[in-house]
Motif scaffolding. Structure first.
Motif, PDB file in Angstrom:
ATOM      1  N   ASP A 157       0.860  -1.184   0.000  1.00 42.17           N
ATOM      2  CA  ASP A 157       0.000   0.000   0.000  1.00 42.17           C
ATOM      3  C   ASP A 157       0.898   1.235   0.000  1.00 42.17           C
ATOM      4  O   ASP A 157       2.123   1.114  -0.176  1.00 42.17           O
ATOM      5  CB  ASP A 157      -0.981  -0.016   1.177  1.00 42.17           C
ATOM      6  N   ASP A 201       4.610   0.502  -4.546  1.00 44.40           N
ATOM      7  CA  ASP A 201       3.156   0.520  -4.689  1.00 44.40           C
ATOM      8  C   ASP A 201       2.791   0.417  -6.157  1.00 44.40           C
ATOM      9  O   ASP A 201       3.658   0.245  -7.032  1.00 44.40           O
ATOM     10  CB  ASP A 201       2.543   1.755  -4.008  1.00 44.40           C
ATOM     11  N   GLN A 220       0.497  -5.954  -0.231  1.00 45.43           N
ATOM     12  CA  GLN A 220      -0.787  -6.214  -0.887  1.00 45.43           C
ATOM     13  C   GLN A 220      -0.740  -7.511  -1.696  1.00 45.43           C
ATOM     14  O   GLN A 220      -1.678  -8.290  -1.684  1.00 45.43           O
ATOM     15  CB  GLN A 220      -1.147  -5.049  -1.814  1.00 45.43           C
TER      16      GLN A 220
END
Length: 368
Positions: free
Chosen positions: A63, A98, A72
């Motif tokens: 994230d 990310d 994630q």
């Protein structure tokens, strides 16, 4: 190479007392990259093929919270390709990117988390974590020389111990192990001795009332007095805190004679400055006098943990009696199904830990 991250943080603070978190992440990831490339060179010099890869290169997606991002997903195709070419793959722990390609770190100690997450994604039966001790102890052996090594401990117990200050394992690594059924073997980098297995709970674990004791220092406690006692106030308060990515613990709410709510909670000192900003916003929102928001800094927390607490009585009394005999005052108490925590003054933390460790006779092998 163990102090590399500390040195990088010190370097950042020489330049800027409160460095931007994005730039701190950019800096801190370089330490792991130095280590992994040197390790690949050492393996190459030993006659084997190796390749070092960053979190971004293996597809570890996080994230977008700087300095404490959460994983994630891990795509892992690159790792599988390199393994098929008989290369030893060395992955930089503690970091990822990310969806926009920005670099993020997972928090101090989170190389463990990377390792267990990789074991889960690759379908490994277990994950070995090598460290400077030969397993998990009943408490920190540097604080209590009579601490004893534990042969096997449950995910739930280890998760509590890690979140309560046991520095051997990162709590999110335990979460991954439990969720994806990865047995974690914590062992020494310097010997071949069997360490501690972290596994799902087995029946014999319930015979052990307390498995371990921790002490967590470098904490701060906030006390907010005079909040309206009505639905939604607590939700708004902790929503404000969550928006600043501050992790809170030990939440206690009581009521005074006028019906107003008094709420207290603890945070790590690393989040102290951010939390003070939130508290000032809360003070203005509810028109509270400055004296109604108290920050006790620092405080410490001593905790006992054990799945056996579910089926045994008298644990709290024994803990509180040991601390009383050691002349340690308790400022606040929180409990869960398998742990009891006491907030105390930090100057008494080590003394309290040794007293409680002795009271539960954790220096002796359990009789099962």
């Amino acid at each position: 190479m163990g102090k590399s991250t500390d040195k990088l943080i010190d370097l950042a603070k020489e330049i800027c007392p409160d460095p931007p978190r994005r730039e701190l992440d950019m800096l801190m990831t370089t330490g792991e990259q130095v280590s992994m490339s040197l390790m690949a060179m050492a393996i190459h010099a030993g006659g084997h093929e190796a390749i070092s890869l960053t979190g971004g290169q293996i597809g570890l997606i996080t994230d977008s919270v700087h300095t404490k991002a959460r994983i994630q997903k891990i795509e892992a195709d690159r790792i599988r390709q390199e393994l098929q070419h008989n290369r030893i793959v060395i992955v930089a722990g503690f970091q990822g990117i990310d969806e926009d390609g920005e670099i993020f770190t997972l928090g101090r100690g989170a190389s463990d988390t990377t390792a267990v997450a990789l074991a889960a994604v690759l379908g490994a039966g277990y994950c070995e974590i090598y460290t400077d001790v030969d397993g998990i102890y009943t408490t920190d052996p540097r604080l209590e020389p009579k601490a004893r090594k534990i042969d096997q401990i449950s995910y739930d117990e280890m998760l509590e111990l890690a979140s309560l200050g046991a520095g051997v394992m990162h709590s999110r690594a335990i979460e991954f192990g439990k969720k994806y059924n990865v047995v974690i073997h914590v062992r020494s980098s310097f010997t071949d001795t069997t360490g501690t297995l972290i596994t799902h709970e087995v029946e014999r674990m319930e015979h052990i009332v307390v498995s371990g004791i921790t002490v967590k220092k470098d904490m701060a406690q906030f006390v907010i007095q005079g909040l309206p006692n009505q639905p939604g106030v607590a939700a708004d308060l902790f929503a404000n805190i969550a928006r600043h990515s501050v992790i809170v613990d030990d939440i206690i709410q009581t009521f005074d004679d006028s019906g107003k709510a008094n709420t207290s909670f603890t945070v790590d000192q690393s989040d102290l400055a951010e939390c003070k900003l939130v508290m000032e916003k809360v003070r203005r929102e509810y028109d509270l006098p400055e004296s109604e928001i108290i920050c006790n800094d620092p405080v410490a927390k001593v905790s006992v943990v054990g799945v056996g607490m579910r089926t045994h009585t008298g644990v709290a009394e024994k803990m509180f009696r040991a601390m009383a005999d050691a002349k340690v005052n308790i400022n606040a108490i929180t409990t869960s199904e398998i742990k009891i925590s006491c907030i105390i003054n930090p100057e008494h933390a080590d003394q309290a830990l040794r007293a409680v460790h002795a009271a539960f006779e954790l220096d002796k092998e359990s009789e099962e």
